[in-house]
Design an enzyme around this catalytic site. Structure first.
Site, PDB file in Angstrom:
ATOM      1  N   GLY A  43       0.813  -1.206   0.000  1.00 14.61           N
ATOM      2  CA  GLY A  43       0.000   0.000   0.000  1.00 14.61           C
ATOM      3  C   GLY A  43       0.848   1.257   0.000  1.00 14.61           C
ATOM      4  N   ALA A  44       1.780   1.342   0.948  1.00 11.16           N
ATOM      5  CA  ALA A  44       2.649   2.517   1.026  1.00 11.16           C
ATOM      6  C   ALA A  44       3.506   2.643  -0.220  1.00 11.16           C
ATOM      7  CB  ALA A  44       3.529   2.423   2.270  1.00 11.16           C
ATOM      8  N   ASN A  45       4.059   1.521  -0.691  1.00 18.52           N
ATOM      9  CA  ASN A  45       4.898   1.571  -1.890  1.00 18.52           C
ATOM     10  C   ASN A  45       4.126   2.092  -3.097  1.00 18.52           C
ATOM     11  OD1 ASN A  45       7.077   0.519  -0.517  1.00 18.52           O
ATOM     12  ND2 ASN A  45       6.875  -1.534  -1.355  1.00 18.52           N
ATOM     13  N   GLY A 212       7.825  -9.499 -15.500  1.00 18.49           N
ATOM     14  CA  GLY A 212       9.153  -9.133 -15.027  1.00 18.49           C
ATOM     15  C   GLY A 212       9.917  -8.350 -16.086  1.00 18.49           C
ATOM     16  N   ALA A 240      10.559  -3.703  -5.297  1.00 23.02           N
ATOM     17  CA  ALA A 240       9.398  -2.817  -5.462  1.00 23.02           C
ATOM     18  C   ALA A 240       9.069  -2.528  -6.921  1.00 23.02           C
ATOM     19  CB  ALA A 240       9.636  -1.508  -4.715  1.00 23.02           C
ATOM     20  N   ALA A 241       9.672  -3.261  -7.847  1.00 18.57           N
ATOM     21  CA  ALA A 241       9.421  -2.991  -9.267  1.00 18.57           C
ATOM     22  C   ALA A 241       7.946  -3.159  -9.618  1.00 18.57           C
ATOM     23  CB  ALA A 241      10.286  -3.902 -10.129  1.00 18.57           C
ATOM     24  N   GLY A 242       7.307  -4.178  -9.062  1.00 18.97           N
ATOM     25  CA  GLY A 242       5.881  -4.380  -9.327  1.00 18.97           C
ATOM     26  C   GLY A 242       5.030  -3.257  -8.771  1.00 18.97           C
ATOM     27  N   ASP A 243       5.423  -2.717  -7.618  1.00 20.30           N
ATOM     28  CA  ASP A 243       4.684  -1.602  -7.028  1.00 20.30           C
ATOM     29  C   ASP A 243       4.859  -0.334  -7.859  1.00 20.30           C
ATOM     30  OD1 ASP A 243       3.822  -3.227  -4.943  1.00 20.30           O
ATOM     31  OD2 ASP A 243       5.572  -2.760  -3.722  1.00 20.30           O
TER      32      ASP A 243
END
Length: 298
Positions: A43-45, A212, A240-243
């Protein structure tokens, strides 16, 4: 251009990140290197990612009354995210224990802490959802809360982007309120039993399957099916790449970009993030995303 109004409903954790040459096997001790304490949680990310990507962003969630909670709120505020509705609950904040190897692969264990106490929605939280252009949600908080937020957003005409992570089966009511589902292959299998995105269209109108470094695959009920190539970079940490991808995608879509272009811009955001160690500290700015996106198209 008006800034996209983004509300993120999700988890807030303190990430305890250790680098090591290899990821430890069960029962094995590995001598590591760098250690960092970094605000995280999906959430934060994703709130910070959306803010740095240009969105006017508000975070709904819960932190603990411990020292981690104080630090989390201060750092999320400093990233430009509105935390005025972030709840404080007595006890421990969420914590994630992360190990990153020399190739950028990682393992993560999450102790959710205060995130488990984010239940129901208040009147001001519902008003925030109704006032937004887009809601971003994930699955690190109680799924009942995610469902309530998605339904409230849907009823108010706010678009909902669900990043269905961690992988799990999803309630029918939640899927019915989702406008765009973002999943990786593991998450796709958990929902539909298939690694391809098309079966998910039985439940939601639009799907992005993240691949990816290889990019993403977008499909929708209108028959669109596009594989968007990834942006090649030297990967340092993929945590955190997905975020970064999800936050940037939601902002671009809410700004009115054509959806396939928005997916490409989000791929650039994920790649930019993977170049740096850490979670929230690695999330790229709009300028960094634009630069990498431009390079990928030249």
């Amino acid at each position: 251009m008006n800034r996209a109004r983004v509300v993120v409903v999700g988890s807030t954790n303190m990430d305890l990140v250790a680098k090591a040459p290899v990821l430890p096997k069960p029962g094995e001790t590995v001598l590591g290197g760098e250690f960092a304490t970094i605000p995280g949680g999906k959430g934060a990310n994703q709130a910070i990612a959306a803010s740095r990507a240009g969105g006017q962003t508000r975070l709904l969630g819960a932190i603990g009354s411990d020292a981690f909670g104080v630090t989390l709120k201060a750092r999320i505020d400093a990233a430009g995210v509105d935390t005025g509705l972030l709840r404080v609950r007595y006890g421990a904040s969420g914590v994630a224990l992360i190990t990153v190897d020399a190739g950028g692969e990682n393992t993560i264990v999450v102790a959710p802490g205060a995130n488990t106490q984010f239940t129901d929605l208040t009147g001001p939280e519902r008003a925030a959802l109704a006032d937004a252009d887009v809601l971003i949600a994930q699955l690190e908080i109680p799924v009942e809360t995610v469902t309530a937020a998605a339904v409230a957003a849907h009823e108010a005409g706010t678009r909902t982007v669900l990043n269905a992570a961690p992988a799990r089966a999803l309630p029918v009511d939640l899927l019915a309120a989702v406008d765009l589902l973002v999943v990786n292959e593991t998450e796709a299998v958990a929902i539909s039993g298939e690694r391809r995105p098309e079966p998910l269209l039985e439940s939601v109108p639009r799907v992005v399957l993240t691949l990816g470094p290889e990019g993403a695959w977008y499909v929708d009920r209108d028959g669109t099916s596009v594989r968007v190539p990834g942006v090649k970079v030297a990967t340092v940490d993929s945590t955190a790449a997905g975020d970064a991808f999800t936050g940037a995608l939601a902002v671009a879509w809410a700004e009115g970009r054509e959806i396939v272009e928005a997916v490409g811009w989000a791929c650039a955001a994920g790649a930019a993030c993977a170049r740096t160690l850490g979670a929230s500290t690695a999330l790229p700015t709009r300028e960094q995303i634009d630069e990498l996106f431009g390079q990928s198209r030249s």
